[in-house]
Design an enzyme around this catalytic site. Structure first.
Site, PDB file in Angstrom:
ATOM      1  CE1 TYR A  74      -4.131  -2.795   4.926  1.00  0.00           C
ATOM      2  CE2 TYR A  74      -3.853  -0.235   3.575  1.00  0.00           C
ATOM      3  CZ  TYR A  74      -4.111  -2.041   3.897  1.00  0.00           C
ATOM      4  OH  TYR A  74      -4.180  -2.243   2.874  1.00  0.00           O
ATOM      5  CB  SER A  98      -0.771  -0.489   1.003  1.00  0.00           C
ATOM      6  OG  SER A  98      -1.563   1.438   1.603  1.00  0.00           O
TER       7      SER A  98
END
Lengths: 84, 259
Positions: free
Chosen positions: B146, B133
């Site tokens: 995350y 990401s």
């Protein structure tokens, strides 16, 4: 440890040498006294050798057993020890 | 293909199947969706198999690989897409939530990579594609778990890449920006306007990169994390939607500068 087809020590020893040559070790340098470093065998090669022994014979190689391994003779002793 | 039941993972699974790959569509909870992906692949003439397994569970991962090898053949491409998120400010983030995100997103990928590598090395061909990401370098508030998990995944990617490179195995990561996955609801226009191309990515665009990295042509791309974000992180990556003034202190155009 689950052995698929327990090989003889001679057969497994030969298979180990065959694999190391496949990985690039010089056959003429193969001797029990030769160090893995001299043979240019490193941890990736040993990992693949462990894969081969698992696939073909069902042997589970424990990397901790190789802590003090320096020479080809040392490595063979550990690996053949799994047959006992 | 972990996390292949829905969203981007489903699109990637279907894209790889069109290239002739026999695809295992792994899912954690999305059993019906995964079955639908398999059905679509089969209707298109492909071969696929849905297997439920929590990637955080090493035993379940090993069993999944055993079944894939038995029913589909050796695993030559591994796409780690399974992921969870618990977006909360750190002060509100429970240790259990933190652990779960790390366990699925990072340890789960370790489990699959660890199991996949041996056969890949023996085949002298392997492609691992980890879905990371852009939040690793440009997190939003609330993404501690995350973004930390994905940063760890990038480090895992680079390390494994250099360990196995000489056996024909590559390990790369893809870092998407905002992707229109369909299940996160309508993406706000404001967010789209903040992207340099004034739109978010389509899952097919991410799948196309996975397809390339999985191919023989990508043999020399290794240990990379490739951004696919429309250029979002190329600049300051500060959301400045069109029509709003730039924040104080940011570069402004000459007309505003004079004001």
């Amino acid at each position: 440890m689950e052995l698929k087809t327990p090989p003889s020590a001679e057969k497994m020893g030969a298979r180990i040498l065959e694999a190391l040559i496949e990985f690039g070790a010089d056959p003429e340098m193969m001797s029990p006294e030769a160090t893995l470093e001299d043979l240019e065998i490193d941890s990736l090669d040993m990992f693949e050798l462990a894969q081969i022994l698992h696939q073909e014979y069902g042997i589970e190689v424990n990397p901790d057993d190789f802590e003090d391994v320096k020479t080809l003779g040392d490595a063979q002793q550990v690996l053949l020890g799994y047959l006992k | 293909m972990t996390g292949g039941g829905r969203g981007m993972g489903a699109t990637i699974a279907e894209t790889l199947a069109t290239d002739g790959w026999r695809v295992c569509v792994n899912y954690g909870t999305a059993a019906e969706e995964a079955a639908a992906v398999v059905a679509r692949i089969e209707r298109g003439g492909g071969t696929a198999l849905a297997i439920g397994a929590d990637v955080a569970d090493r035993v379940a991962v090993d069993a999944m690989f055993d079944r894939v090898e038995e029913e589909l053949g050796p695993v030559l491409v591994l796409v780690n897409n399974a992921g969870v998120r618990r977006d909360l400010p750190v002060g509100f983030l429970s240790p259990d939530d933190w652990a779960r995100v790390l366990k699925v997103n990072l340890t789960g990928s370790f489990h699959t990579i660890r199991r996949a590598l041996g056969p890949m090395i023996r085949q002298r061909y392997g492609r691992v594609v980890n879905i990371s990401s852009i939040s690793t370098g440009r997190p939003l508030p609330g993404q501690a778990a995350y973004s930390a998990s994905k940063a760890g995944l990038d480090a895992l990617t680079r390390t494994v890449a250099i360990e196995v490179a000489r056996r024909g195995v590559t390990v790369n990561a893809i870092a998407p920006g905002l992707v229109d996955t369909g299940f996160a609801g309508e993406i706000e226009e404001e967010w789209k306007a903040a992207m340099p191309p004034r739109r978010v990515a389509q899952p097919e665009e991410v799948a196309a990169l996975v397809r390339y990295l999985s191919s023989e042509d990508a043999a020399y791309i290794n240990g990379a994390t490739l951004n696919i974000d429309g250029g979002l992180t190329a600049g300051l990556a500060i959301f400045a939607p069109r029509g709003r003034p730039a924040p104080v202190g940011m570069a402004v155009d000459s007309e505003n500068e004079e004001e």
